[in-house]
Design an enzyme around this catalytic site. Structure first.
Site, PDB file in Angstrom:
ATOM      1  N   ASP A  46       0.841  -1.195   0.000  1.00  0.00           N
ATOM      2  CA  ASP A  46       0.000   0.000   0.000  1.00  0.00           C
ATOM      3  C   ASP A  46       0.876   1.246   0.000  1.00  0.00           C
ATOM      4  O   ASP A  46       1.718   1.432   0.876  1.00  0.00           O
ATOM      5  CB  ASP A  46      -0.892  -0.005   1.247  1.00  0.00           C
ATOM      6  CG  ASP A  46      -1.836   1.187   1.280  1.00  0.00           C
ATOM      7  OD1 ASP A  46      -2.971   1.050   0.792  1.00  0.00           O
ATOM      8  OD2 ASP A  46      -1.433   2.248   1.800  1.00  0.00           O
ATOM      9  N   TYR A  51       2.691   9.941  -0.131  1.00  0.00           N
ATOM     10  CA  TYR A  51       3.813   9.381   0.628  1.00  0.00           C
ATOM     11  C   TYR A  51       5.161   9.699  -0.024  1.00  0.00           C
ATOM     12  O   TYR A  51       6.199   9.577   0.628  1.00  0.00           O
ATOM     13  CB  TYR A  51       3.683   7.867   0.769  1.00  0.00           C
ATOM     14  CG  TYR A  51       2.420   7.381   1.428  1.00  0.00           C
ATOM     15  CD1 TYR A  51       1.554   8.248   2.090  1.00  0.00           C
ATOM     16  CD2 TYR A  51       2.072   6.035   1.380  1.00  0.00           C
ATOM     17  CE1 TYR A  51       0.395   7.792   2.675  1.00  0.00           C
ATOM     18  CE2 TYR A  51       0.922   5.571   1.964  1.00  0.00           C
ATOM     19  CZ  TYR A  51       0.071   6.449   2.604  1.00  0.00           C
ATOM     20  OH  TYR A  51      -1.082   5.988   3.176  1.00  0.00           O
ATOM     21  N   HIS A 109      -7.971   9.558  -1.563  1.00  0.00           N
ATOM     22  CA  HIS A 109      -7.285   9.491  -0.272  1.00  0.00           C
ATOM     23  C   HIS A 109      -8.113  10.083   0.874  1.00  0.00           C
ATOM     24  O   HIS A 109      -8.148   9.527   1.969  1.00  0.00           O
ATOM     25  CB  HIS A 109      -5.943  10.204  -0.376  1.00  0.00           C
ATOM     26  CG  HIS A 109      -4.912   9.691   0.577  1.00  0.00           C
ATOM     27  ND1 HIS A 109      -3.564   9.749   0.328  1.00  0.00           N
ATOM     28  CD2 HIS A 109      -5.027   9.123   1.801  1.00  0.00           C
ATOM     29  CE1 HIS A 109      -2.893   9.218   1.342  1.00  0.00           C
ATOM     30  NE2 HIS A 109      -3.762   8.841   2.253  1.00  0.00           N
ATOM     31  N   LYS A 231       2.985  -1.256   9.145  1.00  0.00           N
ATOM     32  CA  LYS A 231       4.185  -0.655   8.557  1.00  0.00           C
ATOM     33  C   LYS A 231       5.340  -0.800   9.518  1.00  0.00           C
ATOM     34  O   LYS A 231       5.192  -0.608  10.726  1.00  0.00           O
ATOM     35  CB  LYS A 231       3.907   0.823   8.253  1.00  0.00           C
ATOM     36  CG  LYS A 231       5.063   1.570   7.614  1.00  0.00           C
ATOM     37  CD  LYS A 231       6.010   2.225   8.600  1.00  0.00           C
ATOM     38  CE  LYS A 231       5.386   3.314   9.411  1.00  0.00           C
ATOM     39  NZ  LYS A 231       6.386   3.994  10.301  1.00  0.00           N
ATOM     40  N   SER A 232       6.510  -1.181   9.001  1.00  0.00           N
ATOM     41  CA  SER A 232       7.733  -1.165   9.790  1.00  0.00           C
ATOM     42  C   SER A 232       8.909  -0.984   8.847  1.00  0.00           C
ATOM     43  O   SER A 232       8.842  -1.389   7.683  1.00  0.00           O
ATOM     44  CB  SER A 232       7.898  -2.456  10.594  1.00  0.00           C
ATOM     45  OG  SER A 232       9.132  -2.435  11.303  1.00  0.00           O
ATOM     46  N   ARG A 237      10.803  -6.729  12.593  1.00  0.00           N
ATOM     47  CA  ARG A 237       9.408  -6.379  12.857  1.00  0.00           C
ATOM     48  C   ARG A 237       8.519  -6.700  11.646  1.00  0.00           C
ATOM     49  O   ARG A 237       7.368  -7.115  11.810  1.00  0.00           O
ATOM     50  CB  ARG A 237       9.301  -4.901  13.220  1.00  0.00           C
ATOM     51  CG  ARG A 237       7.909  -4.458  13.676  1.00  0.00           C
ATOM     52  CD  ARG A 237       7.460  -5.182  14.933  1.00  0.00           C
ATOM     53  NE  ARG A 237       8.378  -5.015  16.026  1.00  0.00           N
ATOM     54  CZ  ARG A 237       8.410  -3.952  16.824  1.00  0.00           C
ATOM     55  NH1 ARG A 237       7.582  -2.934  16.618  1.00  0.00           N
ATOM     56  NH2 ARG A 237       9.266  -3.893  17.824  1.00  0.00           N
ATOM     57  N   ASN A 241       5.365  -9.117  12.117  1.00  0.00           N
ATOM     58  CA  ASN A 241       4.006  -8.702  11.764  1.00  0.00           C
ATOM     59  C   ASN A 241       3.348  -9.647  10.763  1.00  0.00           C
ATOM     60  O   ASN A 241       2.121  -9.623  10.613  1.00  0.00           O
ATOM     61  CB  ASN A 241       4.024  -7.286  11.182  1.00  0.00           C
ATOM     62  CG  ASN A 241       4.313  -6.230  12.232  1.00  0.00           C
ATOM     63  OD1 ASN A 241       4.177  -6.470  13.427  1.00  0.00           O
ATOM     64  ND2 ASN A 241       4.715  -5.051  11.789  1.00  0.00           N
TER      65      ASN A 241
END
Length: 275
Positions: A46, A51, A109, A231-232, A237, A241
């Protein structure tokens, strides 16, 4: 490697229920981080024009060695492009940045209630969908009254509504409206920017099942039926996840976590945010 369950959207497309979010990942780190996620088993990425890392996401997908059909990619329309022609141009920019032949899901968005008309924006989204360059279209941060207006004025029903959801903001009414109209719910900020990780209820459940509080929270999302993309920026992580498929929460666990709701946002209120 565990198989991620898929959800069938209202147009028949399949979306992996667990994905990888790239919000707040700097462009210079995005390619490597996204590649790490794909190597860990994620098949749903995503991103958004906002971003600033679409180019790097596309590069990672191309460099992964995976077939394009095996990776589900989402991006989102930037807030300054709600006029019909602007939206079409913004989509062209997104596709150029990604360097992909098609996008699996394209979202508005934010509804931006005081700026322009998201119904007009949706007409451009429908045109993009008809072109086949976006396989599915949807919205993000829409409240039921936004969705109701869109449904009254449009042909294509949004495939998803991506909203802030976590144990402190369970969004039951928005999720219920989506379910009633066959609009899947996607959860952003699924661990409330880390705020839920020290919650004693979640910690107690995590200790019992032998998982981290983040894993328990993400499992709560999955068992409620939402699409979630943590998110990481660290490989450990990212892998943790993804490790959500060798345990289940009880109905009691789900109820206890849901009861933590405070209607507490970490992000903007969609009825007040105007980009």
């Amino acid at each position: 490697m565990a198989a991620v369950p898929g959800i069938t959207l209202n147009n028949g497309a399949q979306i992996p229920q667990l994905g990888f979010g790239t919000f707040q990942i700097p462009p210079e780190e995005t390619r490597a981080t996204t590649l790490a996620a794909l190597e860990a088993g994620y098949r749903h990425i995503d991103t958004a024009e906002m971003y600033g890392n679409e180019k790097e996401v596309g590069q990672a997908v191309r460099d992964s060695g995976l077939a394009r059909a095996d990776v589900f990619v989402t991006s989102k329309l930037n807030n300054g492009a709600h006029a019909y022609d602007d939206a079409l141009e913004a989509f062209d920019r997104t596709m150029e940045e990604l360097g992909l032949e098609h996008l699996d899901l394209f979202l508005i968005h934010w509804p931006l209630p005081d700026k322009g008309d998201f119904v007009e924006t949706w007409r451009a989204m429908e045109e993009i969908y008809r072109s086949g360059r976006a396989k599915s279209i949807g919205v993000s941060n829409f409240q039921p009254h936004h969705l109701r207006r869109l449904l009254e004025s449009s042909v294509v029903v949004p495939a998803v509504n991506q909203i802030e959801v976590h144990p402190y903001l369970t969004q039951d009414s928005v999720r219920a409206f989506g379910a009633e109209h066959d609009i899947a719910t996607e959860a952003w900020s699924p661990i409330a920017q880390g705020k839920v990780l020290d919650d004693p209820v979640i910690a107690r459940i995590a200790q019992r099942v032998g998982k981290s509080t983040a894993q328990v929270t993400l499992r709560w999302h999955l068992q409620r039926g939402d699409i979630v993309f943590p998110k990481s920026a660290t490989r450990k992580r990212i892998e943790e996840n993804f490790d959500l498929f060798d345990f289940e929460l009880t109905e009691g666990d789900i109820g206890e976590i849901s009861a933590l709701n405070r209607d507490e946002r970490t992000g903007p209120d969609p009825d007040r945010f105007n980009g």
